[in-house]
Design a protein around this motif. Structure first.
Motif, PDB file in Angstrom:
ATOM      1  N   ALA A  76       0.819  -1.209   0.000  1.00 12.77           N
ATOM      2  CA  ALA A  76       0.000   0.000   0.000  1.00 12.77           C
ATOM      3  C   ALA A  76       0.855   1.261   0.000  1.00 12.77           C
ATOM      4  N   LEU A  77       2.010   1.172   0.617  1.00  9.76           N
ATOM      5  CA  LEU A  77       2.838   2.373   0.754  1.00  9.76           C
ATOM      6  C   LEU A  77       3.675   2.669  -0.481  1.00  9.76           C
ATOM      7  N   PRO A  98       4.734  -4.873  15.792  1.00  6.29           N
ATOM      8  CA  PRO A  98       3.514  -4.438  15.130  1.00  6.29           C
ATOM      9  C   PRO A  98       3.728  -3.151  14.336  1.00  6.29           C
ATOM     10  N   ILE A  99       2.902  -2.986  13.328  1.00  2.73           N
ATOM     11  CA  ILE A  99       2.944  -1.776  12.521  1.00  2.73           C
ATOM     12  C   ILE A  99       1.883  -0.818  13.051  1.00  2.73           C
ATOM     13  N   THR A 100       2.322   0.258  13.635  1.00  2.00           N
ATOM     14  CA  THR A 100       1.387   1.231  14.204  1.00  2.00           C
ATOM     15  C   THR A 100       1.205   2.369  13.201  1.00  2.00           C
ATOM     16  N   PRO A 101       0.140   3.147  13.350  1.00  2.00           N
ATOM     17  CA  PRO A 101      -0.033   4.304  12.469  1.00  2.00           C
ATOM     18  C   PRO A 101       1.188   5.229  12.527  1.00  2.00           C
ATOM     19  N   GLU A 102       1.742   5.361  13.710  1.00  2.00           N
ATOM     20  CA  GLU A 102       2.903   6.240  13.834  1.00  2.00           C
ATOM     21  C   GLU A 102       4.082   5.756  12.992  1.00  2.00           C
ATOM     22  N   LYS A 103       4.283   4.429  12.947  1.00  2.00           N
ATOM     23  CA  LYS A 103       5.388   3.916  12.134  1.00  2.00           C
ATOM     24  C   LYS A 103       5.123   4.195  10.658  1.00  2.00           C
ATOM     25  N   VAL A 104       3.914   4.009  10.233  1.00  2.00           N
ATOM     26  CA  VAL A 104       3.571   4.306   8.836  1.00  2.00           C
ATOM     27  C   VAL A 104       3.882   5.774   8.547  1.00  2.00           C
ATOM     28  N   TRP A 105       3.526   6.609   9.486  1.00  2.15           N
ATOM     29  CA  TRP A 105       3.780   8.042   9.317  1.00  2.15           C
ATOM     30  C   TRP A 105       5.277   8.311   9.148  1.00  2.15           C
ATOM     31  N   GLN A 106       6.081   7.621   9.982  1.00  4.81           N
ATOM     32  CA  GLN A 106       7.532   7.816   9.862  1.00  4.81           C
ATOM     33  C   GLN A 106       8.059   7.306   8.527  1.00  4.81           C
ATOM     34  N   TRP A 107       7.527   6.170   8.070  1.00  4.11           N
ATOM     35  CA  TRP A 107       7.989   5.623   6.793  1.00  4.11           C
ATOM     36  C   TRP A 107       7.610   6.544   5.640  1.00  4.11           C
ATOM     37  N   LEU A 108       6.444   7.172   5.779  1.00  7.36           N
ATOM     38  CA  LEU A 108       5.988   8.034   4.683  1.00  7.36           C
ATOM     39  C   LEU A 108       6.652   9.387   4.698  1.00  7.36           C
TER      40      LEU A 108
END
Ligand SMILES: Cc1cc2nc3c(=O)[nH]c(=O)nc-3n(C[C@H](O)[C@H](O)[C@H](O)COP(=O)(O)OP(=O)(O)OC[C@H]3O[C@@H](n4cnc5c(N)ncnc54)[C@H](O)[C@@H]3O)c2cc1C
Ligand code: FES
Ligand code: FES
Lengths: 292, 783, 164
Positions: free
Chosen positions: B753-754, B765-775
């Protein structure tokens, strides 16, 4: 995980409650719905010597609307308001926010007074009180006083209430018809306390914004109204660019915590995203309600 | 040498009533009506209650414990500290007890040193749990804090255990082929560091025990053990220096096991010890705050991986450095979890050259043990992520890189070249490519992936795949005893445990299929050490396979005897008889029949012919020293809002092959339950520690279990294409197939998705915060 | 009248599953501990004691509440219903029947809490959508089933209840 021992009183009048508080002061703790205090007692994070239970004070369980606004007795359960479908038009932000409070069985016990007084910065009620310019009616043995919500929240989990006082009622002014609103919350799971939430309230007259409220849940140790951001809207016609700037500004006014669910930076990021969508939605609704 | 005793001579089942039918569960009527008997539902007269004082420090020396004031408080009967425990021993390892691990074992109470927040320091016995908790704060313990290590990769920290030079409890290598050579030949190398977070089984019912010394029977009775009651009885006997037969362990109804519950913990010694000492029943019910810091944690592993490939995607070899965060002590599982990780890491793929170095390191956290698909949830997630990363680097489709490297049906049985639990890993059967094709077809992966990708909104959709192999049916044996009394009532007893999975129903179905009676007429008893002399238990998806096979054979034995006695009564040959609808009748004259009850009466010592041994009572021990391997493939579809970074799993598809299902709906329940637990570990659940070693997610407010609103649609499909040849009922265990692949599939879906940021995905676990950091770096660029 | 708290105990009178009980109880004892340990009615379970898991759900004056964060004294002169009130003799309640037929339970520990929550949901909303079911049940944790079978059971129960 069992509560420590305490002396328990369950008077049936406000006067008796106040007498007990006067007598025991800091040693006493009020028990309302118990949905926050109950877990704290079980975990022994709260070990009061005296519990004063409000559940038999029938006089505190009521709500009524008139031309001055909505008045809700402290012991009114969240689910009572949830089930009143009229509130969806008369107090739309309030009605929209209540289902976010925990779960139905929590709302069956949890009270309006308890939520407002508990002052959890991640809870819905305190922010709603700010967004709607609510006032709080407080009593002790000597009399009553009224405090604006904006003066009520002092610091983390601390309010303007003195140990010998109780919150008896909250008051919300009537909804301004030419307004739009939005309530948005972000949490890891449905029903959890918010990581970040926004209540937005805009009044438009002749396309110009005459009143704006942006209240943030989870943006700091207390619920916060981002007043600089709010004032950027006053007198302006709404544009997407303006809303973006306002949202950025709102996120700067926060003082969020970092914890295992979210860092301060991420909370700020969420604030800018959620404030923007909330303002967009509120504008849309204001336009529809004739506030162009 | 592989052997499964008694695997030949399958008797034909005349009416397969029972097996394969989704009958309603037999245990449910009592559960639905609130009539279950969970441990806390039991009360004995004159019972005392225990509470455990636990360390508030992650690492400290205890310089003094003063219990005098606490002892004087109302209701307090006694308080035990380490010094009070007579000739106390450390808790031994159950699985693969390597001697080198002995310095790291846990004593029931801390001896002068605590090693994690929650380490038991004292036991309080009082007249009520309320009173026992009242004095927790009155015991004065002086702690001298020591340096805290919460990082399994930290090499310089202060050793946790006196006898050890460092915190590496174990360091070993599993390998096959020649990885050096493989990397020399590589046309492409993919590297990934992947971390699996700390989470655990967290059954809804916490642990609990009641112990009582029964003076009339001269027996110590312990209610509450489960999973491996026979083994635990041996441990308790050893630790209390008692004869094993003077202890009885009794399993109540159990509110979920998942690997963590039923192991021998400090309390499993302390509560019986106190009951013996006081000669009164003692109850201990773990509360949730204790449970989250005292019951085994699991899963925390770091994988440093390198994969050598050809340009076309063929895998040449893999190198792994695996750090396993063991927590403060070695508990009953020894180092089995990282050992399983290393053994199963190759998964369903042909990996000709493989080397995995394992370091299992002690840290100042709750000790770690097994949790559903132990070691495999982690290694599967890591490997599947590595595969997708390689596919992305080589610009190959994720399905293709898997298909081309999967073990083929004609390779079966396939020797992986690794070993675990004392067995060489040999996959017995399975069509791995077919499972992948099926899940791709079921999810319409090819059709939808691109369509869903093309949307321009803030919601990005991703699909992720994972293939897995699951070890099931661990030996060495399990037993079952079947009795038919003179009224015709059938009772099955076994040493396996019912941890909530529905063992009573499964075993009744198997017995009923042989005896052609209705399953609900069969009573299944389990988990009491006095029922049957030997038992192993319920773990490693073994109960249905092992106990089920034992029941099958025991039922065959009893069936044979029924026919023999009936033949005698009916004056005919055994060969002329069949058993049908629970009656014994003549093949040619089906109206000539005897009911089970009639035959049972004929079997009594009063009526039984002199040349036949009376009684209908048979025990069979099914023995097998080879595991049977289930397999499957999982696809997860997620939706990510790239503004808030919320991650919503939308749909899960799981295709799996367990050979054969005894009760298909129950199997489906196992798959779905496991899948949602796996999603919990992939998205929500994590035991977090601050630098001082405090557990910061120590309640259900912060340790987030998935609920209905976080659960996507789950679709599963059972293949039944590769019946197990290792047991007569042809089954493989189903308990862990739902969870085995889902972590990896979810991580891959998020990466998908990313888009361009997806290669960052390296953790669960993949948290929303981690997604934010990756993005974030991407967004900075576009801004 | 302000009742004097003497020795931290109180005599309370309450109705549980239609039967009236009078018991002396320490004021700090939670409602769930009272029902389970004092009255010996053990169908109500304890999963967390901090209001999160829903295993301890009981009906209090007809509304579902979490009995782990209420005090027994608060139930004085009130009525409580537990899971034991649902079936009559061997006849399962339609919701119980639907859970049974749909494999809506495994270990059964969460089940009493779910059953009562569903009973309340269907009384307010006899024909809930999937989304409504999910939202209404999200305060109850089940660690075993993965929820699919529970949601199916609720839909089935809604049909049974409408047919009644
Ligand atoms: C699982 C769970 C999830 C929850 N999720 C949310 C959520 O998402 N959002 C949310 O807002 N809340 C949530 N809550 C808390 C719930 O809303 C509580 O009802 C609320 O916070 C407190 O109200 P109460 O009536 O239960 O107060 P109590 O718990 O009885 O009291 C809370 C505090 O307020 C004081 N107090 C109460 N009434 C008065 C009064 N009249 N005057 C002076 N002081 C008073 C008490 O002394 C106490 O210190 C959740 C609770 C649980 C258990
Ligand atoms: S035990 Fe009451 S909510 Fe968990
Ligand atoms: S059935 Fe076990 S927790 Fe729900």
């Amino acid at each position: 995980m069992k509560p420590a021992p305490f002396d328990y009183y369950d008077p049936d009048s406000v006067e008796e409650v106040l007498d007990l508080l006067q007598q025991y002061g800091d040693d006493a703790k009020i028990l309302a719905g118990g949905q926050s205090l109950g877990p704290l007692l079980n975990m022994r994070l709260s070990t009061p010597q005296i519990i004063v239970d409000l559940n038999r004070v029938a006089d505190l369980e009521y709500y009524k609307s008139d031309n001055t606004g909505l008045r809700v007795g402290a012991m009114t359960r969240q689910s009572t308001l949830e089930d009143d479908t009229n509130l969806r038009t008369t107090q739309p932000i309030l009605a929209a926010s209540i289902p976010y409070i925990g779960h139905r069985s929590i709302r069956n016990r949890g009270t309006v007074g308890g939520s407002v007084a508990h002052a959890d910065p991640a809870a819905e009620w305190p922010a709603i009180m700010l967004a709607l310019d609510g006032t709080i009616l407080i009593r002790n043995t000597k009399g009553t006083r009224t405090v604006d919500a904006s003066d009520f929240y002092v610091s983390a989990l601390t309010t303007d209430l003195e140990p010998d006082e109780i919150l008896v009622e909250i008051q919300l002014p009537n909804w301004v018809k030419t307004s739009g609103w939005s309530f948005i919350e972000f949490s890891r799971r449905h029903g959890d306390f918010a990581i970040l939430g926004v209540a937005a309230y805009l009044t438009l007259e002749n396309r110009r914004c005459t009143k704006s409220r942006i209240a943030i849940i989870g943006g700091g140790p207390i619920p916060i109204r981002t007043s600089k951001a709010e004032s950027m809207l006053i007198g302006e016609t709404i544009s997407d660019a303006l809303l973006k700037d306002v949202a950025e500004q709102a996120s700067k006014e926060l003082d969020p915590d970092s914890d295992m669910h979210a860092s301060a930076d991420y909370r700020r990021h969420l604030a800018s995203v959620l404030v923007l969508s909330a303002l967009q939605k509120a504008t849309e609704r204001a336009n529809k309600s004739g506030g162009k | 040498m592989v052997s499964c005793l008694g695997q030949h001579n399958y008797m034909k089942i005349e009416h397969s009533k029972g097996i394969g039918e989704s009958i309603k569960r037999l245990e449910d009527k009592r559960f639905l009506q609130g009539q279950g008997h969970y441990i806390d539902d039991l009360q004995l007269p004159d019972m005392l209650h225990a509470a455990v004082l636990r360390s508030p420090y992650a690492h400290a020396t205890i310089t003094n414990i003063d219990v005098d004031f606490a002892l004087e408080q109302p209701g307090v009967v006694t308080i035990l500290t380490f010094a009070d425990l007579h000739s106390v021993k450390p808790i031994p390892i159950r699985l693969n007890p390597y001697g080198s691990l002995e310095p790291f074992l846990q004593y029931p109470l801390a001896n002068k040193r605590v090693r994690y927040v929650g380490d038991p320091v004292a036991l309080i016995i009082a007249h009520s749990r309320y009173q026992a908790e009242d004095v927790l704060d009155n015991i004065v313990v002086q702690y001298d804090p020591l340096p805290v290590n919460i990082d399994a990769e930290d090499k310089v920290s202060c050793p946790l255990h006196h006898d050890a030079k460092d915190n590496v409890a174990s360091n070993f290598v599993q390998q096959k082929g020649d990885v050096v050579e493989a990397f020399n030949k590589a046309e492409h190398i993919t590297k990934l560091r992947f971390t699996s977070g700390r989470h655990s089984g967290v059954p809804l019912e916490t642990r609990g025990l009641i112990a009582n010394y029964d003076a009339t029977q001269e027996k110590l009775k312990v209610w509450g053990p489960t999973k491996v009651t026979h083994f635990n009885r041996g441990v308790l006997a050893h630790m209390l220096e008692m004869e094993e037969h003077t202890i009885e362990m009794i399993e109540p109804d159990v509110g979920g096991g998942f690997g963590v519950r039923g192991e021998f913990y400090p309390e499993d010694y302390l509560i019986p010890y106190a009951a013996l000492m006081l000669k009164r029943p003692v109850k201990w019910i773990e509360d949730r705050l204790e449970n989250l810091m005292a019951c085994n944690h699991s899963r925390e592993q770091i994988y440093e991986m390198e994969m050598a490939l050809k340009k076309d995607g063929t895998i040449l070899g893999i190198k792994v450095l695996l750090s396993n965060d063991q927590g403060g002590y070695i508990r009953t599982h020894g180092i089995i979890v990282p050992e399983l990780s290393a053994a199963i890491f190759p998964g369903p793929y042909r990996i000709p050259n493989y080397r995995c170095e394992v370091r299992s390191v002690l840290t100042n956290k709750t000790p770690a043990g097994t949790y559903r698909a132990p070691g495999r949830y982690e290694c599967n997630s890591s490997r599947e992520r590595l595969l997708d990363l390689a596919a992305s680097e080589l610009m190959i489709d994720p399905v293709k890189i898997r298909s081309m490297n999967l073990i083929q049906p004609e390779d079966m049985p396939y020797e992986v070249g690794t070993e675990s639990l004392g067995e060489n890993i040999v996959y017995d059967s399975g069509d791995y490519p077919f499972a992948l094709q099926e899940v791709v077809r079921l999810s319409k992966y090819e059709e939808n992936r691109h369509v869903d990708h093309d949307n321009l909104s803030n919601k990005k959709v991703g699909y992720g795949i994972a293939c897995f192999v699951e070890k099931t049916g661990l030996g060495p044996f399990e037993g079952a005893r079947i009795e038919i009394d003179q009224t015709g009532a059938i009772t099955v007893s076994t040493g396996a445990a019912n941890v909530g999975q529905g063992l009573e129903t499964t075993l009744a179905q198997i017995a009923s299929s042989v005896l052609t009676v209705s399953p609900d007429s069969i009573q299944v008893l389990h988990g009491d050490t006095d029922l049957i002399p030997y038992g192993v238990g319920s773990f490693a998806s073994r109960a249905t396979v092992m106990a089920g096979s034992a029941v099958y054979y025991a039922a065959q034995k009893i069936r044979k005897k029924l026919l023999k006695i009936a033949a005698h009564t009916m004056n005919c040959q055994v060969e002329q008889l069949i058993i049908s609808d629970g009656d014994i009748c003549m093949i040619d004259h089906q109206d000539k029949r005897l009911t089970l009850t009639q035959v049972a009466q004929q079997s009594s010592p009063r009526n039984c012919p002199p040349d036949i041994e009376p009684g209908l009572d048979f025990t069979h021990y099914f023995r097998c020293n080879q595991m049977t391997f289930a397999h499957g493939a999982t696809i997860v579809k997620v939706e990510i809002d790239i503004t808030t970074c919320a991650i919503v799993p939308k749909h899960v598809w799981i295709v799996y092959d367990i050979g054969k299902a005894i009760n298909p709906q129950m199997v489906k329940g196992q798959i779905e339950g496991g899948a949602v637990q796996g999603l919990g570990g992939a998205l929500l659940e994590e035991f977090n520690y601050d630098p001082s070693g405090q557990l910061t997610s120590g309640s259900f407010v912060d340790y987030l279990l998935p609920t209905t609103t976080e659960t996507p649609l789950l679709e599963s499909k059972r293949l039944d294409r590769s019946p197990s040849t290792l047991n007569p009922i042809q089954v493989k265990g189903a308990g862990e197939c739902g969870i085995a692949g889902i972590g990896g599939a979810l991580a891959n879906a998020v990466a998908d998705a990313l888009g361009d940021s997806g290669n960052n995905v390296n953790v669960l676990p993949i948290t929303p915060e981690k997604v934010w950091q990756w993005l974030m770096p991407m967004q900075d660029k576009t801004n | 009248m302000v009742q004097e708290a003497t020795d931290n105990s109180r005599l309370i009178k309450l109705t549980v599953n239609g039967i009236e009980y009078e018991r002396k109880v320490e004021t700090r004892v939670t409602l769930v501990d009272f029902i389970r340990n004092e009255l010996g009615i053990t169908g109500t379970h304890v999963g967390c004691e901090h209001g999160v898991c829903g295993a301890c759900t009981v009906m209090f004056d007809g509304q579902p509440v979490r009995s782990c964060i209420m005090l027994a004294v608060q139930a004085d002169s009130h009525s409580v219903q537990t899971v034991e009130s649902m079936s009559s003799g061997d006849q399962l309640h339609p919701i119980q029947q639907a859970f049974w037929e749909n494999f809506g339970l495994q270990c059964g520990f969460c089940t009493p809490g779910f059953l009562l929550t569903v009973q309340d949901l269907l009384s307010r909303n006899p024909n809930p959508t999937d989304t409504e079911i999910r939202e209404e049940l999200s305060g109850n944790i089940c660690r075993c089933t993965g929820y699919q079978s529970i949601i199916a059971a609720v839909k089935q129960a809604a049909i049974y209840m409408r047919q009644e």
